[in-house]
Every structure is written in C-alpha cells, then in structure tokens.
Design a protein around this motif. Structure first.
Motif, PDB file in Angstrom:
ATOM      1  N   HIS A 202       0.825  -1.215   0.000  1.00  0.00           N
ATOM      2  CA  HIS A 202       0.000   0.000   0.000  1.00  0.00           C
ATOM      3  C   HIS A 202       0.860   1.266   0.000  1.00  0.00           C
ATOM      4  CE1 HIS A 202       0.670  -0.748   4.344  1.00  0.00           C
ATOM      5  NE2 HIS A 202       0.796   0.572   4.401  1.00  0.00           N
ATOM      6  N   THR A 203       0.292   2.312  -0.580  1.00  0.00           N
ATOM      7  CA  THR A 203       0.915   3.634  -0.502  1.00  0.00           C
ATOM      8  C   THR A 203       0.439   4.302   0.785  1.00  0.00           C
ATOM      9  OG1 THR A 203      -0.920   4.745  -1.611  1.00  0.00           O
ATOM     10  CG2 THR A 203       0.850   3.860  -3.025  1.00  0.00           C
ATOM     11  N   THR A 204       1.050   5.425   1.120  1.00  0.00           N
ATOM     12  CA  THR A 204       0.589   6.177   2.287  1.00  0.00           C
ATOM     13  C   THR A 204      -0.856   6.610   2.091  1.00  0.00           C
ATOM     14  OG1 THR A 204       2.837   6.925   2.745  1.00  0.00           O
ATOM     15  CG2 THR A 204       1.047   8.185   3.751  1.00  0.00           C
ATOM     16  N   ARG A 205      -1.199   7.084   0.897  1.00  0.00           N
ATOM     17  CA  ARG A 205      -2.591   7.495   0.634  1.00  0.00           C
ATOM     18  C   ARG A 205      -3.550   6.318   0.802  1.00  0.00           C
ATOM     19  NH1 ARG A 205      -5.895  11.691  -1.520  1.00  0.00           N
ATOM     20  NH2 ARG A 205      -7.973  10.841  -1.162  1.00  0.00           N
ATOM     21  N   GLU A 206      -3.191   5.154   0.284  1.00  0.00           N
ATOM     22  CA  GLU A 206      -4.058   3.984   0.447  1.00  0.00           C
ATOM     23  C   GLU A 206      -4.233   3.617   1.922  1.00  0.00           C
ATOM     24  OE1 GLU A 206      -3.189   1.700  -3.789  1.00  0.00           O
ATOM     25  OE2 GLU A 206      -1.821   1.402  -2.099  1.00  0.00           O
ATOM     26  N   LYS A 207      -3.165   3.770   2.704  1.00  0.00           N
ATOM     27  CA  LYS A 207      -3.270   3.501   4.138  1.00  0.00           C
ATOM     28  C   LYS A 207      -4.323   4.403   4.759  1.00  0.00           C
ATOM     29  CE  LYS A 207       0.189   4.974   6.684  1.00  0.00           C
ATOM     30  NZ  LYS A 207       1.477   5.024   7.406  1.00  0.00           N
ATOM     31  N   TRP A 208      -4.257   5.697   4.480  1.00  0.00           N
ATOM     32  CA  TRP A 208      -5.217   6.625   5.083  1.00  0.00           C
ATOM     33  C   TRP A 208      -6.613   6.461   4.504  1.00  0.00           C
ATOM     34  CZ3 TRP A 208      -3.475   7.172   9.423  1.00  0.00           C
ATOM     35  CH2 TRP A 208      -2.163   7.507   9.695  1.00  0.00           C
ATOM     36  N   ASP A 209      -6.711   6.076   3.234  1.00  0.00           N
ATOM     37  CA  ASP A 209      -8.034   5.771   2.661  1.00  0.00           C
ATOM     38  C   ASP A 209      -8.673   4.597   3.386  1.00  0.00           C
ATOM     39  OD1 ASP A 209      -7.853   7.823   0.804  1.00  0.00           O
ATOM     40  OD2 ASP A 209      -7.327   6.493  -0.877  1.00  0.00           O
ATOM     41  N   ARG A 210      -7.888   3.602   3.743  1.00  0.00           N
ATOM     42  CA  ARG A 210      -8.417   2.441   4.463  1.00  0.00           C
ATOM     43  C   ARG A 210      -8.938   2.841   5.841  1.00  0.00           C
ATOM     44  NH1 ARG A 210      -3.626  -1.877   2.805  1.00  0.00           N
ATOM     45  NH2 ARG A 210      -4.341  -2.125   0.661  1.00  0.00           N
ATOM     46  N   VAL A 211      -8.209   3.701   6.520  1.00  0.00           N
ATOM     47  CA  VAL A 211      -8.671   4.178   7.825  1.00  0.00           C
ATOM     48  C   VAL A 211      -9.970   4.967   7.661  1.00  0.00           C
ATOM     49  CG1 VAL A 211      -8.139   5.701   9.773  1.00  0.00           C
ATOM     50  CG2 VAL A 211      -6.361   4.199   8.827  1.00  0.00           C
ATOM     51  N   ALA A 212     -10.004   5.848   6.667  1.00  0.00           N
ATOM     52  CA  ALA A 212     -11.202   6.656   6.424  1.00  0.00           C
ATOM     53  C   ALA A 212     -12.392   5.762   6.080  1.00  0.00           C
ATOM     54  CB  ALA A 212     -10.948   7.659   5.308  1.00  0.00           C
ATOM     55  N   ASP A 213     -12.176   4.779   5.220  1.00  0.00           N
ATOM     56  CA  ASP A 213     -13.265   3.861   4.863  1.00  0.00           C
ATOM     57  C   ASP A 213     -13.773   3.109   6.093  1.00  0.00           C
ATOM     58  OD1 ASP A 213     -13.076   4.602   2.203  1.00  0.00           O
ATOM     59  OD2 ASP A 213     -11.991   2.783   1.588  1.00  0.00           O
ATOM     60  N   TYR A 214     -12.866   2.648   6.913  1.00  0.00           N
ATOM     61  CA  TYR A 214     -13.237   1.896   8.116  1.00  0.00           C
ATOM     62  C   TYR A 214     -14.124   2.723   9.042  1.00  0.00           C
ATOM     63  CZ  TYR A 214     -12.719  -1.073  12.243  1.00  0.00           C
ATOM     64  OH  TYR A 214     -12.963  -1.871  13.332  1.00  0.00           O
ATOM     65  N   ARG A 215     -13.823   4.015   9.139  1.00  0.00           N
ATOM     66  CA  ARG A 215     -14.579   4.915  10.015  1.00  0.00           C
ATOM     67  C   ARG A 215     -15.627   5.733   9.264  1.00  0.00           C
ATOM     68  NH1 ARG A 215     -14.914   2.678  14.542  1.00  0.00           N
ATOM     69  NH2 ARG A 215     -12.924   2.072  15.378  1.00  0.00           N
ATOM     70  N   GLN A 216     -15.871   5.353   8.001  1.00  0.00           N
ATOM     71  CA  GLN A 216     -16.893   5.998   7.159  1.00  0.00           C
ATOM     72  C   GLN A 216     -16.712   7.516   7.061  1.00  0.00           C
ATOM     73  OE1 GLN A 216     -20.616   4.565   8.763  1.00  0.00           O
ATOM     74  NE2 GLN A 216     -20.274   2.514   7.957  1.00  0.00           N
ATOM     75  N   ILE A 217     -15.480   7.884   6.786  1.00  0.00           N
ATOM     76  CA  ILE A 217     -15.131   9.289   6.566  1.00  0.00           C
ATOM     77  C   ILE A 217     -14.999   9.497   5.065  1.00  0.00           C
ATOM     78  CG2 ILE A 217     -13.343  11.055   6.855  1.00  0.00           C
ATOM     79  CD1 ILE A 217     -12.604   9.586   9.496  1.00  0.00           C
ATOM     80  N   GLU A 218     -15.647  10.524   4.576  1.00  0.00           N
ATOM     81  CA  GLU A 218     -15.533  10.869   3.152  1.00  0.00           C
ATOM     82  C   GLU A 218     -14.584  12.046   3.024  1.00  0.00           C
ATOM     83  OE1 GLU A 218     -19.112  11.132   0.880  1.00  0.00           O
ATOM     84  OE2 GLU A 218     -20.112   9.634   2.136  1.00  0.00           O
TER      85      GLU A 218
END
Length: 99
Positions: free
Chosen positions: A79-95
């Motif tokens: 994963h890239t750094t952006r993908e890492k943070w996208d995964r966290v955002a998705d998990y917590r339903q952050i858009e």
C-alpha cells in the motif's frame, strides 16, 4: 523509554517529537507485530509496526521500545501512504473532501 507529553514553551522540534511519539504509541497499541524493513532509505527508521496484517504499517525509530510485541516476518501489502489513510477513512466511514 520515558513518556513524552507536550508542555508550554516547547520548541517546534520538541512538539513535533511529542506528536510522533504519540502516533507511535497509538500504533503500538493496535499493532499485530513488528519487523525490520531492510530495504528502506531511512537510517534509524527501519523498524515497522504492522496493523491489520500489513494493511496499515508505520515506520518508527529503531530505538523505540515495542515491549512484548512479537517480531514477525515482513507483511507490508504494498500500500501507498494514501491507500493507508483511505483504508482508515473507509473503516470509520469518513468521506474525503474533493481534491
């Protein structure tokens, strides 16, 4: 290792160090294990905390005490750094805001 905390009058560099220490402690709390990344270009930052079986990883200082966290084989999933943070955002339903 001593606990770190922000205090009035700290320099910007000291405050940044406290911020990194706090991030490292949170990652340590939720980590599945740690390993050495021998292929990175950051001397002193080769130790990696692995969360979610390599889906989230954090480089930490080599001297950062990980206590009884088990050493594991490297499991970074690419994963890239952006993908890492996208995964966290998705998990917590952050858009994210539109770029």
């Amino acid at each position: 290792m001593k606990p770190m905390q922000w205090s009035k009058g700290m320099s910007d560099a000291e405050a940044k160090d406290v911020g990194y220490w706090e991030r490292n402690m949170l990652a340590l709390l939720f980590a599945d294990g740690w390993y050495y990344d021998t292929e990175n270009n950051w001397p002193g930052w080769r130790r990696v905390l692995s969360l979610k079986e390599g889906r989230l990883t954090f480089h930490i200082p080599d001297e950062f005490d990980v206590g009884n966290l088990r050493r594991i084989i490297p499991n970074w999933d690419g994963h890239t750094t952006r993908e890492k943070w996208d995964r966290v955002a998705d998990y917590r339903q952050i858009e994210w805001d539109a770029e």
